[in-house]
Enzyme design. Structure first.
Site, PDB file in Angstrom:
ATOM      1  N   LYS A 149       0.843  -1.204   0.000  1.00 34.97           N
ATOM      2  CA  LYS A 149       0.000   0.000   0.000  1.00 34.97           C
ATOM      3  C   LYS A 149       0.874   1.249   0.000  1.00 34.97           C
ATOM      4  O   LYS A 149       0.669   2.163  -0.795  1.00 34.97           O
ATOM      5  CB  LYS A 149      -0.900   0.016   1.232  1.00 34.97           C
ATOM      6  CG  LYS A 149      -1.543   1.366   1.521  1.00 34.97           C
ATOM      7  CD  LYS A 149      -2.467   1.366   2.715  1.00 34.97           C
ATOM      8  CE  LYS A 149      -1.836   1.745   3.980  1.00 34.97           C
ATOM      9  NZ  LYS A 149      -1.603   3.191   4.174  1.00 34.97           N
ATOM     10  N   ASN A 150       1.866   1.278   0.885  1.00 32.88           N
ATOM     11  CA  ASN A 150       2.621   2.528   1.063  1.00 32.88           C
ATOM     12  C   ASN A 150       3.657   2.759  -0.021  1.00 32.88           C
ATOM     13  O   ASN A 150       4.247   3.825  -0.089  1.00 32.88           O
ATOM     14  CB  ASN A 150       3.256   2.558   2.455  1.00 32.88           C
ATOM     15  CG  ASN A 150       2.188   2.707   3.527  1.00 32.88           C
ATOM     16  OD1 ASN A 150       1.013   2.956   3.222  1.00 32.88           O
ATOM     17  ND2 ASN A 150       2.569   2.515   4.769  1.00 32.88           N
ATOM     18  N   CYS A 199      -5.698  11.664  11.912  1.00 31.54           N
ATOM     19  CA  CYS A 199      -6.412  10.431  12.237  1.00 31.54           C
ATOM     20  C   CYS A 199      -6.129  10.132  13.704  1.00 31.54           C
ATOM     21  O   CYS A 199      -5.389  10.845  14.372  1.00 31.54           O
ATOM     22  CB  CYS A 199      -5.989   9.296  11.324  1.00 31.54           C
ATOM     23  SG  CYS A 199      -4.288   8.865  11.503  1.00 31.54           S
ATOM     24  N   ARG A 247      -0.939  14.345  12.363  1.00 25.84           N
ATOM     25  CA  ARG A 247      -0.512  14.200  10.961  1.00 25.84           C
ATOM     26  C   ARG A 247      -0.389  15.551  10.237  1.00 25.84           C
ATOM     27  O   ARG A 247      -1.020  15.807   9.226  1.00 25.84           O
ATOM     28  CB  ARG A 247      -1.465  13.278  10.194  1.00 25.84           C
ATOM     29  CG  ARG A 247      -1.878  11.994  10.859  1.00 25.84           C
ATOM     30  CD  ARG A 247      -0.774  10.999  11.102  1.00 25.84           C
ATOM     31  NE  ARG A 247      -0.223  10.407   9.903  1.00 25.84           N
ATOM     32  CZ  ARG A 247      -0.738   9.352   9.270  1.00 25.84           C
ATOM     33  NH1 ARG A 247      -1.855   8.831   9.690  1.00 25.84           N
ATOM     34  NH2 ARG A 247      -0.146   8.838   8.201  1.00 25.84           N
ATOM     35  N   ASP A 295       4.305   0.925  12.093  1.00 25.17           N
ATOM     36  CA  ASP A 295       3.082   0.291  11.584  1.00 25.17           C
ATOM     37  C   ASP A 295       2.900  -1.134  12.082  1.00 25.17           C
ATOM     38  O   ASP A 295       1.823  -1.700  11.898  1.00 25.17           O
ATOM     39  CB  ASP A 295       3.067   0.306  10.047  1.00 25.17           C
ATOM     40  CG  ASP A 295       2.886   1.713   9.515  1.00 25.17           C
ATOM     41  OD1 ASP A 295       3.097   1.942   8.318  1.00 25.17           O
ATOM     42  OD2 ASP A 295       2.561   2.617  10.323  1.00 25.17           O
ATOM     43  N   ARG A 308      -8.697  -0.742   4.311  1.00 23.15           N
ATOM     44  CA  ARG A 308      -7.883   0.320   3.694  1.00 23.15           C
ATOM     45  C   ARG A 308      -6.527  -0.239   3.264  1.00 23.15           C
ATOM     46  O   ARG A 308      -5.916   0.245   2.311  1.00 23.15           O
ATOM     47  CB  ARG A 308      -7.655   1.469   4.700  1.00 23.15           C
ATOM     48  CG  ARG A 308      -8.826   2.379   4.951  1.00 23.15           C
ATOM     49  CD  ARG A 308      -8.373   3.595   5.703  1.00 23.15           C
ATOM     50  NE  ARG A 308      -7.137   4.094   5.132  1.00 23.15           N
ATOM     51  CZ  ARG A 308      -6.136   4.639   5.851  1.00 23.15           C
ATOM     52  NH1 ARG A 308      -6.249   4.748   7.159  1.00 23.15           N
ATOM     53  NH2 ARG A 308      -5.037   5.080   5.263  1.00 23.15           N
TER      54      ARG A 308
HETATM   55  C1  EPZ Z   1       3.729   7.242   6.210  1.00 28.76           C
HETATM   56  O1  EPZ Z   1       2.882   8.220   6.786  1.00 28.76           O
HETATM   57  C2  EPZ Z   1       2.904   5.971   6.123  1.00 28.76           C
HETATM   58  N1  EPZ Z   1       1.756   6.193   5.260  1.00 28.76           N
HETATM   59  C3  EPZ Z   1       2.435   5.568   7.517  1.00 28.76           C
HETATM   60  O2  EPZ Z   1       1.717   4.328   7.394  1.00 28.76           O
HETATM   61  C4  EPZ Z   1       3.663   5.332   8.396  1.00 28.76           C
HETATM   62  O3  EPZ Z   1       3.237   5.020   9.710  1.00 28.76           O
HETATM   63  C5  EPZ Z   1       4.510   6.614   8.416  1.00 28.76           C
HETATM   64  O4  EPZ Z   1       4.860   6.992   7.071  1.00 28.76           O
HETATM   65  C6  EPZ Z   1       5.792   6.431   9.216  1.00 28.76           C
HETATM   66  O5  EPZ Z   1       6.542   5.389   8.673  1.00 28.76           O
HETATM   67  C7  EPZ Z   1       1.912   6.111   3.912  1.00 28.76           C
HETATM   68  O6  EPZ Z   1       3.001   5.891   3.417  1.00 28.76           O
HETATM   69  C8  EPZ Z   1       0.677   6.300   3.088  1.00 28.76           C
HETATM   70  P1  EPZ Z   1       5.553  10.727   8.299  1.00 28.76           P
HETATM   71  P2  EPZ Z   1       3.335   9.791   6.792  1.00 28.76           P
HETATM   72  O7  EPZ Z   1       5.433  11.965   7.522  1.00 28.76           O
HETATM   73  O8  EPZ Z   1       4.120  10.093   5.582  1.00 28.76           O
HETATM   74  C9  EPZ Z   1       5.482  14.169  11.570  1.00 28.76           C
HETATM   75  C10 EPZ Z   1      -0.147   2.920   7.565  1.00 28.76           C
HETATM   76  O9  EPZ Z   1      -0.710   2.376   8.526  1.00 28.76           O
HETATM   77  N2  EPZ Z   1       5.277  15.108  10.465  1.00 28.76           N
HETATM   78  O10 EPZ Z   1       6.789   9.889   8.123  1.00 28.76           O
HETATM   79  O11 EPZ Z   1       2.140  10.601   7.073  1.00 28.76           O
HETATM   80  C11 EPZ Z   1       4.270  13.252  11.788  1.00 28.76           C
HETATM   81  O12 EPZ Z   1       3.317  13.889  12.604  1.00 28.76           O
HETATM   82  C12 EPZ Z   1       0.307   4.361   7.694  1.00 28.76           C
HETATM   83  O13 EPZ Z   1       0.099   2.370   6.481  1.00 28.76           O
HETATM   84  C13 EPZ Z   1       5.299  16.482  10.731  1.00 28.76           C
HETATM   85  O14 EPZ Z   1       5.472  16.895  11.871  1.00 28.76           O
HETATM   86  O15 EPZ Z   1       4.288   9.805   8.073  1.00 28.76           O
HETATM   87  C14 EPZ Z   1       4.882  12.039  12.452  1.00 28.76           C
HETATM   88  O16 EPZ Z   1       4.999  12.277  13.843  1.00 28.76           O
HETATM   89  C15 EPZ Z   1       0.022   4.930   9.077  1.00 28.76           C
HETATM   90  N3  EPZ Z   1       5.119  17.362   9.699  1.00 28.76           N
HETATM   91  C16 EPZ Z   1       6.281  11.964  11.842  1.00 28.76           C
HETATM   92  O17 EPZ Z   1       6.509  13.240  11.227  1.00 28.76           O
HETATM   93  C17 EPZ Z   1       4.939  16.936   8.409  1.00 28.76           C
HETATM   94  O18 EPZ Z   1       4.799  17.793   7.516  1.00 28.76           O
HETATM   95  C18 EPZ Z   1       6.422  10.885  10.760  1.00 28.76           C
HETATM   96  O19 EPZ Z   1       5.367  11.067   9.858  1.00 28.76           O
HETATM   97  C19 EPZ Z   1       4.921  15.541   8.156  1.00 28.76           C
HETATM   98  C20 EPZ Z   1       5.104  14.655   9.198  1.00 28.76           C
END
Ligand code: EPZ
Length: 416
Positions: free
Chosen positions: A22-23, A116, A121, A305, A397
């Protein structure tokens, strides 16, 4: 009903094919928008996040043809730049489209993608990076309008590792004018897959798989076909199911090289792990023991995850154990429900302390998000008696058919 019914207590035996990731596929679908022509994407998982992403792309005048697990995207007609709010609301990953759409059309108007239950996020890193590349972003109450006269390369030093921000900036950079450097880039395998897809289409990207990506903007990308890699999180979920229930399973197609931290955690709990190019064989005959301190981290660390699925397994392991979540601020939502099943878990901010119990008891449970919902299903497979996990749609999902997959390993579960 939107639920899964489970009769637990069976050990698991057999083999399960691991679906496409998915990711990985979501950013690759976004990347298809960059190509003024046709892309063929194979091993595309039949999950609702992909369905919503494809609908969103059709609303942007892409032509989509699906044939089983192969999706054909013709993005020659991409024009509209405002995404229908209802699709954006459902599709948090719609933010993935931002960089690609700006590169292609120069303007995007969209709602803020929802947070979520696992965390707020935010998308501040996405917007800040795009502003550095010549994008003017006017924020509104519920969303924003982004415009650019042409994306220009920039040097980004991400203050925290963000998978989505790294992906968006790569997508904005491949057709930008000049060079882009992304320092402190995320190194998740899904980013490597995205870069592999883009390089196959003619992009110039160096440092793939490292925390420093260097991208030289090119004029145009060409049509490409690409096979989506297997989903390491789905594979890890079924590995955790074997830890919960005991037995011997084969995870066909599981990407071993991307699952070193997961396999190590399972081995530390007493599982036998045998890796091959065909997949991962997992053997759990003896009772499990607690892992010596499990902490989620960015890749190649233990993935956030799989935190919920391994927490479920820890509730049935001997001894005391600690699990720490370092990525999201609210990812222990299933604790109260595991307690309802008889688990002994003490929650302290971003850590949980688990005292293993001999058995869990089946009960009625409620999925609140994707990975926590999957963890409740595997806990139900290990519990004595009947469990019902409501809100199956959260699980769909990211899992093509978790009931079918677990039943092929000898579990007793079905959609209700
Ligand atoms: C991706 O989400 C994945 N989703 C998530 O999988 C996964 O848990 C996550 O990466 C971490 O590995 C997809 O790829 C579709 P991040 P993403 O930006 O990109 C903070 C699943 O179950 N942050 O790496 O949204 C954020 O709040 C999902 O498949 C900011 O502060 O995660 C978090 O604490 C859940 N500002 C940390 O960074 C930003 O602009 C990591 O988030 C962006 C992120």
């Amino acid at each position: 009903m939107d639920a899964i019914q489970i009769y637990g207590g069976n050990c698991l035996h057999g083999q399960v094919r691991i679906q496409g990731s998915k990711n990985a596929v979501l950013p690759i679908l976004a990347a298809a928008l960059l190509i003024d022509g046709v892309c063929e994407i194979e091993n595309c998982p039949a999950i609702s996040d992909v369905y919503h992403m494809l609908r969103l792309m059709e609303s942007l005048c892409c032509t989509i043809d699906r044939n089983g697990h192969t999706v054909r995207v013709d993005a020659a007609g991409v024009s509209r730049c405002d995404m229908p709010p209802d699709s954006v609301g459902v599709m948090r990953s719609s933010i993935m489209l931002l960089g690609a759409l700006l590169a292609r059309t120069g303007s995007v108007s969209m709602q803020y993608p929802g947070g979520c239950v696992i965390g707020s996020r935010p998308i501040d890193l996405h917007l800040e990076g795009l502003r550095k590349m010549g994008v003017v972003i006017r924020e509104r109450e519920d969303g924003f309008d982004a415009e650019t006269k042409g994306l220009t390369g920039a040097v980004h030093r991400l203050p925290i590792v963000s998978v989505g921000a790294t992906e968006n900036l790569v997508l904005a950079a491949v057709l930008a004018n000049g060079n882009t450097v992304i320092e402190n880039a995320a190194k998740e395998p899904e980013i490597t897959a995205l870069c592999d897809f883009l390089i196959k289409a003619g992009a110039k990207i160096e440092g793939v798989g490292t925390k420093r990506l260097c991208i030289r903007g090119v004029e145009k990308l060409h049509e490409v076909s690409y096979k989506v890699p297997a989903d390491r999180i789905v594979a890890g979920t079924y590995l955790a199911a074997c830890l919960c229930c005991g037995g011997e399973v084969f995870l066909k197609g599981a990407p071993c090289m991307q699952m070193k931290a997961v396999s190590a955690a399972a081995a530390s709990m007493g599982a036998g792990i045998e890796e091959s190019k065909e997949g991962i064989a997992v053997t759990c005959i003896e009772r499990r023991v607690m892992p010596p301190g499990l902490i989620t981290a960015c890749y190649p660390g233990f993935p956030t995850d799989l935190q919920s699925a391994f927490l479920a397994a820890m509730t049935l392991a001997d001894g005391e154990g600690v699990l720490e979540e370092t990525i999201f601020e609210n990812r222990f939502r299933i604790v109260p429900q595991l307690r309802q099943m008889g688990a002994r878990i003490d929650c302290q901010k971003n850590k949980v302390c688990v005292s293993g119990v001999r058995t869990l008891c089946g009960t009625t449970l409620r999925a609140e998000e994707l990975r926590g919902g999957a963890a409740l299903v595997i806990a139900g497979c290990a519990a004595q008696g009947r469990s019902v996990v409501k809100n199956r749609h959260f699980i769909e999902r990211g899992y093509e058919d978790i009931c079918h997959d677990l039943c092929s390993l000898g579990a007793r579960c079905k959609k209700e």
